[in-house]
Write a protein that holds these residues in place. Structure first.
Motif, PDB file in Angstrom:
ATOM      1  N   MET A  24      33.602  41.148  52.792  1.00  0.00           N
ATOM      2  CA  MET A  24      33.131  41.296  51.414  1.00  0.00           C
ATOM      3  C   MET A  24      34.323  41.582  50.532  1.00  0.00           C
ATOM      4  N   PRO A  25      34.623  40.686  49.605  1.00  0.00           N
ATOM      5  CA  PRO A  25      35.736  40.994  48.729  1.00  0.00           C
ATOM      6  C   PRO A  25      35.294  42.129  47.827  1.00  0.00           C
ATOM      7  N   ARG A  26      36.051  43.197  47.828  1.00  0.00           N
ATOM      8  CA  ARG A  26      35.629  44.331  47.018  1.00  0.00           C
ATOM      9  C   ARG A  26      35.989  44.149  45.560  1.00  0.00           C
ATOM     10  N   THR A  27      36.847  43.196  45.287  1.00  0.00           N
ATOM     11  CA  THR A  27      37.220  42.976  43.896  1.00  0.00           C
ATOM     12  C   THR A  27      37.397  41.488  43.636  1.00  0.00           C
ATOM     13  N   ASP A  28      37.071  41.072  42.439  1.00  0.00           N
ATOM     14  CA  ASP A  28      37.301  39.696  42.021  1.00  0.00           C
ATOM     15  C   ASP A  28      38.604  39.557  41.257  1.00  0.00           C
ATOM     16  N   LEU A  29      39.318  40.660  41.052  1.00  0.00           N
ATOM     17  CA  LEU A  29      40.529  40.632  40.232  1.00  0.00           C
ATOM     18  C   LEU A  29      41.764  40.453  41.098  1.00  0.00           C
ATOM     19  N   ALA A  30      42.524  39.402  40.839  1.00  0.00           N
ATOM     20  CA  ALA A  30      43.770  39.179  41.576  1.00  0.00           C
ATOM     21  C   ALA A  30      44.686  40.386  41.398  1.00  0.00           C
ATOM     22  N   ALA A 203      30.584  37.389  34.983  1.00  0.00           N
ATOM     23  CA  ALA A 203      30.771  38.824  35.185  1.00  0.00           C
ATOM     24  C   ALA A 203      31.353  39.025  36.573  1.00  0.00           C
ATOM     25  N   LEU A 204      32.337  39.905  36.685  1.00  0.00           N
ATOM     26  CA  LEU A 204      33.003  40.122  37.965  1.00  0.00           C
ATOM     27  C   LEU A 204      32.693  41.521  38.498  1.00  0.00           C
ATOM     28  N   ALA A 205      33.019  41.701  39.772  1.00  0.00           N
ATOM     29  CA  ALA A 205      33.017  43.035  40.358  1.00  0.00           C
ATOM     30  C   ALA A 205      34.457  43.517  40.420  1.00  0.00           C
ATOM     31  N   ALA A 206      34.684  44.743  40.013  1.00  0.00           N
ATOM     32  CA  ALA A 206      36.016  45.324  40.128  1.00  0.00           C
ATOM     33  C   ALA A 206      35.985  46.387  41.211  1.00  0.00           C
ATOM     34  N   ARG A 207      37.151  46.901  41.499  1.00  0.00           N
ATOM     35  CA  ARG A 207      37.261  47.968  42.495  1.00  0.00           C
ATOM     36  C   ARG A 207      37.332  49.321  41.792  1.00  0.00           C
ATOM     37  N   SER A 208      37.935  49.330  40.628  1.00  0.00           N
ATOM     38  CA  SER A 208      38.116  50.598  39.913  1.00  0.00           C
ATOM     39  C   SER A 208      37.214  50.635  38.683  1.00  0.00           C
ATOM     40  N   VAL A 209      36.562  51.746  38.462  1.00  0.00           N
ATOM     41  CA  VAL A 209      35.700  51.861  37.291  1.00  0.00           C
ATOM     42  C   VAL A 209      36.488  51.785  35.983  1.00  0.00           C
ATOM     43  N   HIS A 210      37.799  52.057  36.043  1.00  0.00           N
ATOM     44  CA  HIS A 210      38.602  51.955  34.823  1.00  0.00           C
ATOM     45  C   HIS A 210      38.649  50.527  34.291  1.00  0.00           C
ATOM     46  N   ARG A 211      38.465  49.581  35.186  1.00  0.00           N
ATOM     47  CA  ARG A 211      38.556  48.176  34.799  1.00  0.00           C
ATOM     48  C   ARG A 211      37.292  47.670  34.102  1.00  0.00           C
ATOM     49  N   LEU A 212      36.193  48.384  34.269  1.00  0.00           N
ATOM     50  CA  LEU A 212      34.915  47.890  33.754  1.00  0.00           C
ATOM     51  C   LEU A 212      34.967  47.718  32.241  1.00  0.00           C
ATOM     52  N   ASN A 213      34.661  46.509  31.802  1.00  0.00           N
ATOM     53  CA  ASN A 213      34.553  46.209  30.379  1.00  0.00           C
ATOM     54  C   ASN A 213      35.852  46.433  29.617  1.00  0.00           C
ATOM     55  N   THR A 214      36.980  46.424  30.304  1.00  0.00           N
ATOM     56  CA  THR A 214      38.274  46.587  29.642  1.00  0.00           C
ATOM     57  C   THR A 214      39.253  45.492  30.044  1.00  0.00           C
ATOM     58  N   THR A 215      38.869  44.646  30.966  1.00  0.00           N
ATOM     59  CA  THR A 215      39.815  43.729  31.593  1.00  0.00           C
ATOM     60  C   THR A 215      39.261  42.312  31.554  1.00  0.00           C
ATOM     61  N   VAL A 216      40.134  41.362  31.199  1.00  0.00           N
ATOM     62  CA  VAL A 216      39.737  39.953  31.193  1.00  0.00           C
ATOM     63  C   VAL A 216      40.661  39.200  32.135  1.00  0.00           C
ATOM     64  N   GLN A 217      40.102  38.490  33.087  1.00  0.00           N
ATOM     65  CA  GLN A 217      40.927  37.662  33.978  1.00  0.00           C
ATOM     66  C   GLN A 217      40.701  36.196  33.638  1.00  0.00           C
ATOM     67  N   ILE A 218      41.805  35.486  33.408  1.00  0.00           N
ATOM     68  CA  ILE A 218      41.719  34.058  33.107  1.00  0.00           C
ATOM     69  C   ILE A 218      42.547  33.326  34.154  1.00  0.00           C
ATOM     70  N   THR A 219      41.948  32.346  34.803  1.00  0.00           N
ATOM     71  CA  THR A 219      42.675  31.676  35.879  1.00  0.00           C
ATOM     72  C   THR A 219      42.380  30.180  35.898  1.00  0.00           C
ATOM     73  N   ASP A 220      43.371  29.410  36.343  1.00  0.00           N
ATOM     74  CA  ASP A 220      43.161  27.967  36.442  1.00  0.00           C
ATOM     75  C   ASP A 220      42.656  27.557  37.830  1.00  0.00           C
ATOM     76  N   THR A 221      42.238  28.551  38.619  1.00  0.00           N
ATOM     77  CA  THR A 221      41.774  28.237  39.976  1.00  0.00           C
ATOM     78  C   THR A 221      40.262  28.098  40.064  1.00  0.00           C
ATOM     79  N   GLY A 222      39.575  28.370  38.969  1.00  0.00           N
ATOM     80  CA  GLY A 222      38.115  28.343  39.019  1.00  0.00           C
ATOM     81  C   GLY A 222      37.571  29.531  39.773  1.00  0.00           C
ATOM     82  N   ILE A 223      36.381  29.377  40.326  1.00  0.00           N
ATOM     83  CA  ILE A 223      35.709  30.474  41.011  1.00  0.00           C
ATOM     84  C   ILE A 223      35.450  30.063  42.456  1.00  0.00           C
ATOM     85  N   SER A 224      35.720  30.997  43.367  1.00  0.00           N
ATOM     86  CA  SER A 224      35.536  30.714  44.788  1.00  0.00           C
ATOM     87  C   SER A 224      34.230  31.327  45.280  1.00  0.00           C
ATOM     88  N   PRO A 225      33.713  30.878  46.398  1.00  0.00           N
ATOM     89  CA  PRO A 225      32.431  31.389  46.887  1.00  0.00           C
ATOM     90  C   PRO A 225      32.438  32.907  46.994  1.00  0.00           C
TER      91      PRO A 225
END
Lengths: 320, 320, 320, 320
Positions: A24-30, A203-225
């Motif tokens: 289970m990936p605990r975070t969607d943020l690289a 909407a992503l899952a983060a690992r740290s609550v500090h990241r909630l609603n404060t962080t935007v990730q933009i990537t050219d890789t799309g979304i993985s399963p």
């Protein structure tokens, strides 16, 4: 007690292994994956990290570039560019903070999209409209100024005269509501309407609550399963959709298991427990209590509304 | 390892002390408070516990009666009767499960309300309509069949002919939205409309995620300050409102801090850490990360809708 | 054809009589009542009309002052001042139009409220949150920055230092949902919290579709029975509530009967039909088809959201 | 007065002509088109009308079959079968009325769909989720039990053992929100997922307010351009989508112009005005006042919620 610097490091490497153990990936943020490595200054082969901080706006931009397969293996993420905008004021209700963040998001979308002028783009707002923290994508789509139909009606001269983009948008829903993968819905629409670029919002899952609603990730890789709020979707990337794909995600939840596990791990590492003990205890905890629960701020309904508006504005700036 | 029965007990008593240290009730359920005592069979002076289990319906009803001040001190809750209905099927989407639960809730409301026939009752749906897990109260009010205005228009003969109750209802909002305590709004309305009984409906915080959306607490003590989803409201009870008050609450969230603390405490107790170490570590954890976060199931929007309907049906059964 | 100036006038006076015949005020706007008089230049005794037009902002402000009982009888409205702000751009989605309208609304609220500095004010958002065109009041309340509770907590020095008002707010609901008159709920709350001024916000019925979502009426007379979207509420004015009352209303619907009747009357007047024929035919039409229907623009959900925000901003400007 | 049977007939034929003049179909119901013909007993060549009335359930079912092009020309609707279920109790809030209506709807869907057992069906909920009377389609989709993804995961044996259908569903949105025709979105999805049957759900415009929220039209002709709440969509039928298409529609609005025009026409016909006078006056009225307005019952938000649930249940009965 028994804890020392050495065991501590061991713990951390156990942590990474364990991520795979639980599947289970605990975070969607690289960026958060990058942070799990022992020391920010250590160089991971095949991975480039660049940081930028604008003190006035209190916006930090980190760019992680995964250059080759070695980097992809180390990071557990596909090759590509991951731009992370950290803007603590994104969660503030004061609207004056949102304009500079809008500009920043627009700037980095353009950086990944290349020439956006008049480009045919399809925005896909992923997620479940009925589940508040998962409704970011659909709410972004609700606020867009789509133009594709106008250009089809009035022609390209009209488009040029009005410096208009060519934007369409869809909320493909979630599989439990539609019986279809988001990837199926999008592939069908792409086949029919032929956009040059797809931007998926999620909407992503983060690992740290500090990241909630404060962080935007933009990537050219799309979304993985497996990304997003625990849903299994098939991949949404250039390979699966047949066009360029940019994914824009904002963490809105932390898995309840993650928050418990991370705190426990930190504690157990500090206390010098060995890997096996940690794994076993955490496994018991997860079995027992907190499946399918997530952690979210109390004002999440309001935050999603405001942040989705900010993202829409950025997309309107680029493509409307 | 170093853990043994004795230290274990010490841990548990430290836990109760700590509840006061943090000045935060981790649970609004009398039953969960009762469970923190070492051994379910130990008798707490001044507290009576009675249990009933209906295997067919899978509904368990526990009644905690706090008879005197000694019991109130031990439990940290006011004297009175606390009825807890545990119905795991309350969270199921199959509507056929909800009818027996409706009946059970209605039965125990009547037990505490005394004669309900034609009684003038005001239902107060506490909480914030805009915050999903806190919207239980307002949504219950939305589904009621109020009758007070009909009786005022058509008279008591009409009321008797139609076996009609005399129910009114209000969602007083939360202080951040109204600038007024819910108690002020209700006192004003009670002064004007003179009901004989007030029933306050509220979303509660539980300690265990198993309780979320499966448990109904009904008590004749009303609501004390600090209950609910972390909001500070003044008391809503017979003393403050001047009429009989029944509170009906359903846990919809667990404080994120609670879930982390409980897991850690369990672990540390098992490992034989002493009280002070536990306290200090947990204090650090709370400072650091998870203020104002809560844990909630992923389908909370849908659950609140369904459960509020079930509670409304029970109230309609008693009073409409 | 057969129409002439004389019959035309007859028709108009029949129209006014008919309003009473049907016992249904077709409009809540004093300005529209004033317009039903034959000729705008004719002076009605006891009624003063003043007009102001700001061409740049495209905002017209009409002030109708009903000075005495004779004027009140002629107009069918209580004595007092009725300010009508006509701003066609209020219904536009371009947000830049809304700032000047906000200022205009704030200016005229202040004109009627007298000194607003630090004044204890209660905003009451009338109407049914679940019926889109009637949700204006509750949605205005949702967007306010209430401050009363802050001042109670931190004191008047805090208030002065922050140039803070003293605002509280409530959505009292509608009788069918609460079993109580809005006037009862408000009287209770006023008794408990003692504001110096109450401002009631309500969706109105207009006679002309041009007025929908473009017109704001502000009056120091409060609200009289039968206003709003066809609901019978008891009066909300200084007499009934015991404090100064300002009512701010925006027409969001036209009764379907009104639109049909007005068109028919215009036609029949033009054709020279006599009063009795008109009355009879319209009576038949109403009986037959269109009870409890209203006319509303297609984008009403969106309009209500935007306009309620504009009104909230004006109130925040005056009192937050 | 001057009215007589002859002029009356003239009026009616002027009415039909006028429909074309204004280029706006005033009703989406084949039954209402049929009713505009002078006399219910007159046979229109190429059109068959059959009626059934169940007194106990108060449900009337009318079947209009347009057999050939002559009938299609006379009716201004494509060839095919139009089943209209009139159930005045559909708008009642008493849920017990809804079960028999659910069964009736399911029965006639099956009649048009042929063998439904295990059939791959895609339900398309047309309309704008943000415009209450147009949200019927999206709300129906929200309540379906889709199964396609389960069968893809667990196979056809699983499907047979559980007597499961194969249903998927989508709300394609409206062009102003997506920049795409609903037909484009659906064509794409059909190309990708290959359903055997598409059922489109849509809110319709009726001519008579009596039909609002009481009438269900089910047809095997799909939807033709210009239907629905005044939106221009391209056709959704077998020709355009390449699979069998059933359309299920429920009138939720009457165009404000329609209600005024119909009343006026009735009046003018009664008075013996000639066609040209009527046309001219109505043209003036429409120009002047009521473009883009619609007539809807006051409880439309609640009605849409309840009726969409009833339709979903019928679809679940057939296909889940």
């Amino acid at each position: 007690m028994k804890a020392n610097k050495d065991t501590n490091n061991q713990e951390d490497s156990s942590l990474k292994k364990q991520d795979k153990t639980f599947g289970m990936p605990r975070t969607d943020l690289a960026l958060e994956v990058r942070e799990t490595f022992e020391d920010d200054n250590v160089e991971i082969q095949g991975v480039i990290l660049k940081e930028d901080y604008d003190k006035d706006k209190d916006i930090r931009v980190s760019t992680v570039v995964i250059k080759d397969q070695r980097g992809a293996d180390a990071m557990g993420k596909p090759m590509g560019t991951y731009i992370t905008i950290e803007a603590p004021k994104l969660k503030e209700s004061d609207e004056s903070y949102h304009e500079p963040i809008t500009s920043e998001i627009a700037k980095y979308i353009k950086e990944l999209a290349g020439d956006t002028k008049g480009k045919e783009v399809l925005i896909a707002g992923l997620g479940n409209r009925e589940v508040t923290p998962d409704a970011l994508g659909p709410q972004v789509v609700d606020n867009l100024f789509v133009t594709r139909h106008l250009i089809r009606e009035f022609g390209s001269e009209f488009q040029e005269r009005h410096h208009m983009g060519n934007m369409s948008a869809i909320s493909p829903g979630v599989m439990g509501q539609t019986g279809m993968e988001a990837s199926e819905v999008l592939r069908g629409i792409i086949h029919e309407t032929m956009p040059k670029l797809v931007i998926v919002i999620d909407a992503l899952a983060a690992r740290s609550v500090h990241r909630l609603n404060t962080t935007v990730q933009i990537t050219d890789t799309g979304i993985s399963p497996g990304s997003g709020v625990g849903n299994n979707r098939k991949a949404l990337n250039k390979e699966s959709l047949g066009v360029d794909v940019i994914a824009l995600g904002i963490p809105t939840v932390v898995d309840a298991a993650t928050i418990v596990n991370d705190t426990l791990e930190r504690f157990m590492a500090k206390q010098g427990f060995d890997e096996k003990q940690v794994d076993q205890f955490i496994h018991e905890v997860n079995e027992e209590t907190i499946g399918n629960m997530f952690v979210t701020p109390k004002n999440i309904d309001e935050s999603i509304k405001r942040i989705s508006y900010t993202v829409s504005e950025a997309l309107n700036k680029c493509f409307a």
